[in-house]
Design a protein around this motif. Sequence first.
Motif, PDB file in Angstrom:
ATOM      1  N   PRO A 299      -0.996  -5.975 -11.364  1.00 43.21           N
ATOM      2  CA  PRO A 299      -0.592  -7.335 -11.723  1.00 43.21           C
ATOM      3  C   PRO A 299      -0.212  -8.145 -10.482  1.00 43.21           C
ATOM      4  O   PRO A 299       0.491  -7.654  -9.604  1.00 43.21           O
ATOM      5  N   GLN A 300      -0.735  -9.360 -10.417  1.00 41.53           N
ATOM      6  CA  GLN A 300      -0.430 -10.246  -9.292  1.00 41.53           C
ATOM      7  C   GLN A 300       1.071 -10.511  -9.227  1.00 41.53           C
ATOM      8  O   GLN A 300       1.735 -10.591 -10.244  1.00 41.53           O
ATOM      9  N   GLY A 301       1.561 -10.687  -8.060  1.00 46.61           N
ATOM     10  CA  GLY A 301       2.958 -11.092  -7.921  1.00 46.61           C
ATOM     11  C   GLY A 301       3.891  -9.914  -7.772  1.00 46.61           C
ATOM     12  O   GLY A 301       4.817  -9.965  -6.977  1.00 46.61           O
ATOM     13  N   ALA A 302       3.612  -8.838  -8.513  1.00 44.76           N
ATOM     14  CA  ALA A 302       4.540  -7.706  -8.489  1.00 44.76           C
ATOM     15  C   ALA A 302       4.699  -7.155  -7.082  1.00 44.76           C
ATOM     16  O   ALA A 302       5.746  -6.620  -6.729  1.00 44.76           O
ATOM     17  N   ASP A 303       3.638  -7.315  -6.284  1.00 44.01           N
ATOM     18  CA  ASP A 303       3.698  -6.725  -4.955  1.00 44.01           C
ATOM     19  C   ASP A 303       3.837  -7.756  -3.856  1.00 44.01           C
ATOM     20  O   ASP A 303       3.637  -7.448  -2.692  1.00 44.01           O
ATOM     21  N   ALA A 304       4.187  -8.996  -4.248  1.00 44.77           N
ATOM     22  CA  ALA A 304       4.269 -10.041  -3.228  1.00 44.77           C
ATOM     23  C   ALA A 304       5.191  -9.612  -2.089  1.00 44.77           C
ATOM     24  O   ALA A 304       4.886  -9.798  -0.918  1.00 44.77           O
ATOM     25  N   ALA A 305       6.311  -9.000  -2.475  1.00 46.05           N
ATOM     26  CA  ALA A 305       7.276  -8.611  -1.446  1.00 46.05           C
ATOM     27  C   ALA A 305       6.701  -7.525  -0.549  1.00 46.05           C
ATOM     28  O   ALA A 305       7.126  -7.360   0.596  1.00 46.05           O
ATOM     29  N   ALA A 306       5.738  -6.780  -1.089  1.00 46.65           N
ATOM     30  CA  ALA A 306       5.189  -5.674  -0.318  1.00 46.65           C
ATOM     31  C   ALA A 306       4.136  -6.143   0.687  1.00 46.65           C
ATOM     32  O   ALA A 306       3.754  -5.396   1.570  1.00 46.65           O
ATOM     33  N   ARG A 307       3.672  -7.360   0.531  1.00 44.89           N
ATOM     34  CA  ARG A 307       2.593  -7.825   1.417  1.00 44.89           C
ATOM     35  C   ARG A 307       3.149  -8.351   2.733  1.00 44.89           C
ATOM     36  O   ARG A 307       2.918  -9.473   3.143  1.00 44.89           O
ATOM     37  N   VAL A 308       3.926  -7.492   3.374  1.00 40.22           N
ATOM     38  CA  VAL A 308       4.526  -7.875   4.651  1.00 40.22           C
ATOM     39  C   VAL A 308       3.585  -7.405   5.753  1.00 40.22           C
ATOM     40  O   VAL A 308       3.217  -6.238   5.780  1.00 40.22           O
ATOM     41  N   PRO A 309       3.174  -8.320   6.640  1.00 37.38           N
ATOM     42  CA  PRO A 309       2.257  -7.861   7.681  1.00 37.38           C
ATOM     43  C   PRO A 309       2.916  -6.831   8.598  1.00 37.38           C
ATOM     44  O   PRO A 309       4.117  -6.890   8.849  1.00 37.38           O
ATOM     45  N   VAL A 310       2.112  -5.884   9.053  1.00 39.52           N
ATOM     46  CA  VAL A 310       2.627  -4.870   9.973  1.00 39.52           C
ATOM     47  C   VAL A 310       2.849  -5.538  11.334  1.00 39.52           C
ATOM     48  O   VAL A 310       2.006  -6.290  11.808  1.00 39.52           O
ATOM     49  N   VAL A 311       3.995  -5.271  11.931  1.00 36.94           N
ATOM     50  CA  VAL A 311       4.317  -5.877  13.229  1.00 36.94           C
ATOM     51  C   VAL A 311       3.952  -4.895  14.341  1.00 36.94           C
ATOM     52  O   VAL A 311       4.323  -3.718  14.285  1.00 36.94           O
ATOM     53  N   PHE A 312       3.196  -5.404  15.320  1.00 39.72           N
ATOM     54  CA  PHE A 312       2.790  -4.550  16.441  1.00 39.72           C
ATOM     55  C   PHE A 312       3.544  -4.946  17.696  1.00 39.72           C
ATOM     56  O   PHE A 312       3.811  -6.129  17.912  1.00 39.72           O
ATOM     57  N   PRO A 313       3.886  -3.971  18.531  1.00 43.15           N
ATOM     58  CA  PRO A 313       4.632  -4.291  19.755  1.00 43.15           C
ATOM     59  C   PRO A 313       3.728  -4.930  20.803  1.00 43.15           C
ATOM     60  O   PRO A 313       2.532  -4.638  20.860  1.00 43.15           O
ATOM     61  N   ASP A 314       4.298  -5.806  21.623  1.00 41.12           N
ATOM     62  CA  ASP A 314       3.608  -6.260  22.820  1.00 41.12           C
ATOM     63  C   ASP A 314       3.690  -5.133  23.838  1.00 41.12           C
ATOM     64  O   ASP A 314       4.482  -4.211  23.681  1.00 41.12           O
ATOM     65  N   GLY A 315       2.895  -5.256  24.872  1.00 47.18           N
ATOM     66  CA  GLY A 315       3.033  -4.265  25.936  1.00 47.18           C
ATOM     67  C   GLY A 315       1.691  -3.782  26.416  1.00 47.18           C
ATOM     68  O   GLY A 315       0.664  -4.041  25.790  1.00 47.18           O
ATOM     69  N   PRO A 316       1.703  -3.052  27.542  1.00 48.43           N
ATOM     70  CA  PRO A 316       0.451  -2.590  28.105  1.00 48.43           C
ATOM     71  C   PRO A 316      -0.256  -1.564  27.224  1.00 48.43           C
ATOM     72  O   PRO A 316       0.377  -0.939  26.364  1.00 48.43           O
TER      73      PRO A 316
ATOM     74  N   TRP B 221      -5.751  -0.425  12.991  1.00 48.13           N
ATOM     75  CA  TRP B 221      -4.612  -0.326  13.898  1.00 48.13           C
ATOM     76  C   TRP B 221      -3.428   0.194  13.081  1.00 48.13           C
ATOM     77  O   TRP B 221      -3.253  -0.207  11.916  1.00 48.13           O
ATOM     78  N   CYS B 222      -2.624   1.057  13.687  1.00 50.69           N
ATOM     79  CA  CYS B 222      -1.438   1.573  13.011  1.00 50.69           C
ATOM     80  C   CYS B 222      -0.228   1.320  13.895  1.00 50.69           C
ATOM     81  O   CYS B 222      -0.359   1.240  15.116  1.00 50.69           O
ATOM     82  N   ALA B 223       0.925   1.193  13.257  1.00 55.17           N
ATOM     83  CA  ALA B 223       2.179   1.081  14.008  1.00 55.17           C
ATOM     84  C   ALA B 223       3.013   2.313  13.691  1.00 55.17           C
ATOM     85  O   ALA B 223       2.949   2.842  12.576  1.00 55.17           O
ATOM     86  N   ALA B 224       3.757   2.789  14.676  1.00 52.98           N
ATOM     87  CA  ALA B 224       4.544   4.011  14.472  1.00 52.98           C
ATOM     88  C   ALA B 224       5.802   3.970  15.321  1.00 52.98           C
ATOM     89  O   ALA B 224       5.860   3.256  16.323  1.00 52.98           O
ATOM     90  N   GLU B 225       6.780   4.741  14.911  1.00 56.91           N
ATOM     91  CA  GLU B 225       7.975   4.956  15.720  1.00 56.91           C
ATOM     92  C   GLU B 225       7.715   6.157  16.613  1.00 56.91           C
ATOM     93  O   GLU B 225       7.235   7.193  16.139  1.00 56.91           O
TER      94      GLU B 225
ATOM     95  N   ALA C 295       9.703   8.141  19.775  1.00 59.16           N
ATOM     96  CA  ALA C 295      10.866   8.292  20.660  1.00 59.16           C
ATOM     97  C   ALA C 295      11.707   7.019  20.685  1.00 59.16           C
ATOM     98  O   ALA C 295      12.083   6.524  21.749  1.00 59.16           O
ATOM     99  N   GLY C 296      11.971   6.477  19.518  1.00 56.02           N
ATOM    100  CA  GLY C 296      12.847   5.305  19.409  1.00 56.02           C
ATOM    101  C   GLY C 296      12.180   3.986  19.745  1.00 56.02           C
ATOM    102  O   GLY C 296      12.804   2.925  19.666  1.00 56.02           O
ATOM    103  N   GLU C 297      10.887   4.015  20.107  1.00 53.85           N
ATOM    104  CA  GLU C 297      10.150   2.784  20.420  1.00 53.85           C
ATOM    105  C   GLU C 297       9.055   2.594  19.390  1.00 53.85           C
ATOM    106  O   GLU C 297       8.546   3.559  18.837  1.00 53.85           O
ATOM    107  N   ARG C 298       8.678   1.327  19.173  1.00 59.67           N
ATOM    108  CA  ARG C 298       7.559   1.074  18.284  1.00 59.67           C
ATOM    109  C   ARG C 298       6.277   1.034  19.119  1.00 59.67           C
ATOM    110  O   ARG C 298       6.233   0.388  20.160  1.00 59.67           O
ATOM    111  N   ILE C 299       5.267   1.755  18.656  1.00 58.81           N
ATOM    112  CA  ILE C 299       3.984   1.712  19.367  1.00 58.81           C
ATOM    113  C   ILE C 299       2.874   1.323  18.399  1.00 58.81           C
ATOM    114  O   ILE C 299       3.018   1.449  17.181  1.00 58.81           O
ATOM    115  N   ALA C 300       1.783   0.803  18.973  1.00 56.78           N
ATOM    116  CA  ALA C 300       0.555   0.554  18.201  1.00 56.78           C
ATOM    117  C   ALA C 300      -0.427   1.644  18.578  1.00 56.78           C
ATOM    118  O   ALA C 300      -0.546   1.991  19.758  1.00 56.78           O
TER     119      ALA C 300
END
Length: 419
Positions: A235-252, A384-388, A390-395
């Motif tokens: 059902p539409q709407g039920a997952d609106a809150a779940a549609r949060v884009p994955v955040v990727f870290p900047d960096g080399p 692309w995946c994001a992960a924790e 050693a305490g840092e976020r990586i892509a």
Amino acid sequence: MTTRLGCIADDFTGATDLAGLLARSGVRVSLRIGVPDDPPTDPATIEVIALKIRTTPVAQAVEGALAALDWLRAAGAGQIFWKYCSTFDSTSEGNIGPVAEALMDALGTDQTIYCPAFPENGRSIYMGNLFVGEQPLAESPMRDHPLTPMRDSNLMRLLTPQVTRPVGLANRLCVAQGAGPLAARLAELRAQGVAHVVVDAVADADLAVIAAACADMPLLTGGSAVAAPLPALWPQGADAAARVPVVFPDGPAIVLSGSCSAMTRAQVAAFAANHPAYQLNPVELATAGPDAALTWLASQPADATPILYATADPDAVRHAQDKLGRVRAGAIVEDALARIAVAARDAGIRRFVVAGGETSGAVTSALGVSALDIGPEIAPGVPWCAAECAGERIAIALKSGNFGAQTFFADALARLEQP
Ligand code: ADP
């Protein structure tokens, strides 16, 4: 948040492929490498657990799948998807059928479907026979697979020795009539005691019909493509809150390649032409270790996006294998790339592109990554995946063998710059 769809994949890159297809829906997807030790906290709408049970003894596969099922149910999963390869990689013992039957028993359901079709990748099923492109499965290169040689193309015949209950077919003529007639056919088969139903599909439209007809089944099984239409049915709407884009870290960024597949060789050549490149030689690594590579890496400018690779043509691979043995050569390369990944992370690199299925396993394990948030696809089956870490976020992008175009590595880095 609780989980709607819980998926159990029989290998690692199969899980990534499935997670990438499901993430196309925009719903939050999380991939766990192995069954997590801890009970679920804040599970994603779709949870995928990657196991390594394609060719293990049956009892071990069943045990792993049931442990994954327990975790997914604790996360709230109302529907379970058992994902295996689109070429139905299995033997007469299993593990596709025994795992499905164990999951059915645990879920208290008397029927499931089998649909390994993946039309986008040329896998189609007609009258229960699986095709790879224009070839029947048993005439495709899968005929000579070292672990799971597929010598029959008929899915009912392949499945029957793997299960204890009757196997049947819902054929394309029925699927072509739509979800209602397909649901009626499944009910008819259920009344006859048919527990395992192979379902034909030759095009994406068939998969949408199958997903709609089976939307309420507690357990579905197949390749990744048949699961892809499921979120759109929610059902539409039920997952609106779940549609949060994955955040990727900047960096080399860094590219690490241990795949020697033909497409990876072309991809490495294309990227090495205009980036700092270091080739690892397994024979040298065997005596000297990866110190020279680590020193080279440390001397690169922070924003250089270097590539380190063991990728080599078949003659060079054979040479290394003759000297070191096949398993040792592979292990030496995997260990070196894993150590380089850890050094890169310690030096501040936050974006990793990794080529090779086994290589991906070695690198994620060395980095201590156990869960991945699935982001946008770079190529079909490679998100692309994001992960924790050693305490840092990586892509991190994990690409198996022949996936992606020749420009894959540059495509991957460019994809993170897009909104
Ligand atoms: P793919 O997804 O292409 O199959 P994998 O990483 O799964 O790639 O497998 C490639 C295997 O080959 C790995 O075990 C890797 O360590 C090994 N390997 C890579 N380069 C070489 C090489 N030059 N010589 C011998 N083995 C190699």
